[in-house]
Design an enzyme around this catalytic site. Structure first.
Site, PDB file in Angstrom:
ATOM      1  CG  HIS A  82      -2.123   0.891   1.060  1.00 44.15           C
ATOM      2  ND1 HIS A  82      -3.288   0.442   0.490  1.00 44.15           N
ATOM      3  CD2 HIS A  82      -2.331   2.182   1.358  1.00 44.15           C
ATOM      4  CE1 HIS A  82      -4.173   1.422   0.471  1.00 44.15           C
ATOM      5  NE2 HIS A  82      -3.617   2.495   0.986  1.00 44.15           N
ATOM      6  NE  ARG A 168      -7.930  10.900   7.070  1.00 45.01           N
ATOM      7  CZ  ARG A 168      -7.141  10.013   6.425  1.00 45.01           C
ATOM      8  NH1 ARG A 168      -7.608   8.841   6.066  1.00 45.01           N
ATOM      9  NH2 ARG A 168      -5.904  10.310   6.171  1.00 45.01           N
ATOM     10  CB  SER A 183      -6.756   5.537   6.570  1.00 43.57           C
ATOM     11  OG  SER A 183      -7.084   5.264   5.240  1.00 43.57           O
ATOM     12  CE  LYS A 187      -7.334   1.619   2.520  1.00 42.54           C
ATOM     13  NZ  LYS A 187      -7.529   2.947   3.052  1.00 42.54           N
TER      14      LYS A 187
HETATM   15  N1  URA Z   1      -4.073   5.885   1.571  1.00 39.97           N
HETATM   16  C1  URA Z   1      -5.045   5.441   2.388  1.00 39.97           C
HETATM   17  O1  URA Z   1      -5.591   4.354   2.201  1.00 39.97           O
HETATM   18  N2  URA Z   1      -5.416   6.215   3.422  1.00 39.97           N
HETATM   19  C2  URA Z   1      -4.843   7.412   3.677  1.00 39.97           C
HETATM   20  O2  URA Z   1      -5.216   8.050   4.632  1.00 39.97           O
HETATM   21  C3  URA Z   1      -3.826   7.875   2.813  1.00 39.97           C
HETATM   22  C4  URA Z   1      -3.458   7.086   1.756  1.00 39.97           C
END
Ligand code: URA
Length: 435
Positions: A82, A168, A183, A187
């Site tokens: 990510h 946000r 965040s 996930k």
């Molecule tokens: N990517 C994400 O999934 N969340 C964030 O807050 C920033 C980048």
């Protein structure tokens, strides 16, 4: 408990208890606490920060979902990657197929465009028919069949982030290390992975503009993953200019396919090889990161990664003919060059302004409810250090609405600094934290 008291407590620098954080997070997800109160709390967090205990409680609350994904029946290691968000950052579209072609299982839960940065889901959805809204059972099935699937947050997986992310984005509360960490990690930790590769961006096009802040964010995320037994590595990588040359959804799909075909811009290709090398290594398909690099390159050279991308697109309902024939992807009615008025070298590009210019064209969202235009975007011709002559194009805008293009062109011009000389380019990978 009342939300207003907790907002006030955070506003005044207090530390919320895990129960209080759970109350706010789950109350918002359930629709019991309104947007305006959570927006105020997010702003207080952005200013006041969060302690380690508060962050751990937030990640835990955001991971709560009606079901937990269990991929333990799948025979290979599960590894995801990510990014903390960048401009022209299409690496997920390239490295997910590379790692899957090398035998790693890649369950990827991605995000949409956020602030001035693009989102993997919006890019994928520019491929006609591509469905990022698989149910958890479908996600599991696709992973079992082809080793890779890419979806968004759903009501079943990381549901809190789905709402918080959009809020946000619309309330200028993205640039907070604990909120970014929660965040992403909520996930990723819902994906039933064994290991995670993080690409933590640093520079003008990133949310964290300095290497110090980016390393702090990287450490938070590595620590959060380790605390629940996951192997996590964070690469802190440069985002001082757009990655590659394409910014905008379908334009980025085209550039991704070019890399998978063995071409594409060098910075993008190199970063993809580095990130996939780590995925292949942590996925135990290579004995070292060095061997992972060789395997990643082999997946491109042999065409296996590109074939895997076709397979992913087909399996998620997309028309994979668009990967061979780019005219089947959405394209704009108009194009316009933005011309340099000075000669010299590109000494600086404000990546955030380039990202905002692409949002102005319609590639991202200004309000939570906005839809993106999959075709619009920017092709960058002049990158840091390049020689420029007055009258040469710096970028080409792909657009559908002329007033938006005027505003985007002005921002692009503001973002470039042309000088007699340019500073030496910093390496793309600045630091490796973990695993
Ligand atoms: N990517 C994400 O999934 N969340 C964030 O807050 C920033 C980048």
């Amino acid at each position: 408990m009342r939300a207003v008291d907790l907002i006030r407590k955070k506003r005044d620098g207090g530390v919320l208890t895990p129960e209080e954080i759970r109350f706010l997070t789950l109350g918002y997800t359930a629709g019991d606490i309104p947007d305006y109160q959570i927006a105020a709390w997010l702003m207080a967090v952005l200013w006041r920060g969060m302690g380690r205990g508060e962050l751990a409680a937030l990640v835990e609350a955001m991971r709560e979902s009606p079901r937990r994904l269990d991929l333990s029946d799948l025979p290979a290691r599960k590894v995801d990657k990510h990014s903390t968000g960048g401009v022209g950052d299409k690496t997920s579209l390239i490295i997910a197929p590379i790692a899957a072609a090398a035998g790693v299982i890649v369950p990827m839960v991605s995000g949409r465009a956020l602030g001035h940065t693009g989102g993997t889901l919006d890019k994928l959805e520019s491929i006609p028919g591509f469905n990022t809204r698989l149910t958890l059972d479908e996600f599991h099935e696709v992973l079992g069949q082809i080793g890779c699937a890419l979806i968004g947050q759903t009501a079943e997986i990381a549901p809190a982030d789905r709402k918080l992310y959009a809020l946000r984005d619309a309330t200028a509360t993205v640039e907070s290390p604990p909120l970014i960490c929660a965040s992403i990690m909520s996930k990723k930790l819902s994906e039933s992975i064994d290991a995670l590769v993080l690409d933590v961006k640093t520079g003008s096009g990133a949310f964290m503009k300095t290497e110090k802040d980016s390393c702090h964010l990287a450490e938070l995320m590595v620590e959060t993953g380790r605390a629940v037994g996951k192997q996590v590595v964070a690469l802190v990588t440069g985002m001082d200019e757009p990655l590659g040359r394409a910014v905008g959804n379908s334009l980025e799909v085209i550039e991704s396919v070019e890399v998978l075909r063995g071409g594409g811009p060098a910075d993008l290709r190199d970063l993809c090889l580095e990130l996939s090398a780590w995925m292949i290594y942590l996925g135990q398909r290579a004995a070292s990161v060095e061997e992972g690099r060789r395997k990643a390159a082999e997946m491109i050279e042999s065409g296996r990664a590109l074939r895997k991308f076709h397979e992913i697109v087909r399996r998620q309902g997309g028309d994979d003919r668009a990967l061979d024939d780019f005219s089947l992807l959405p394209h704009t009615e108009h194009r316009r060059d933005v011309i340099s008025s000075a000669s010299g070298r590109v000494a600086e590009i404000d990546g955030e302004k380039i990202g905002l210019a692409s949002v102005l064209l319609g590639a991202g969202r200004e309000k939570k409810e906005d839809t993106v235009d999959p075709a619009v975007g920017i092709i960058v011709h002049k990158k840091l250090g390049d020689a420029v002559l007055a009258g040469e194009p710096l970028v080409t805008l792909h657009y559908n609405a002329a007033p938006r293009a005027d505003a985007a062109a002005a921002l692009v011009l503001e973002s470039y600094r042309i000088a007699a000389s340019s500073p030496e380019k910093a390496p793309l990978v600045r630091q490796v934290i973990g695993p």
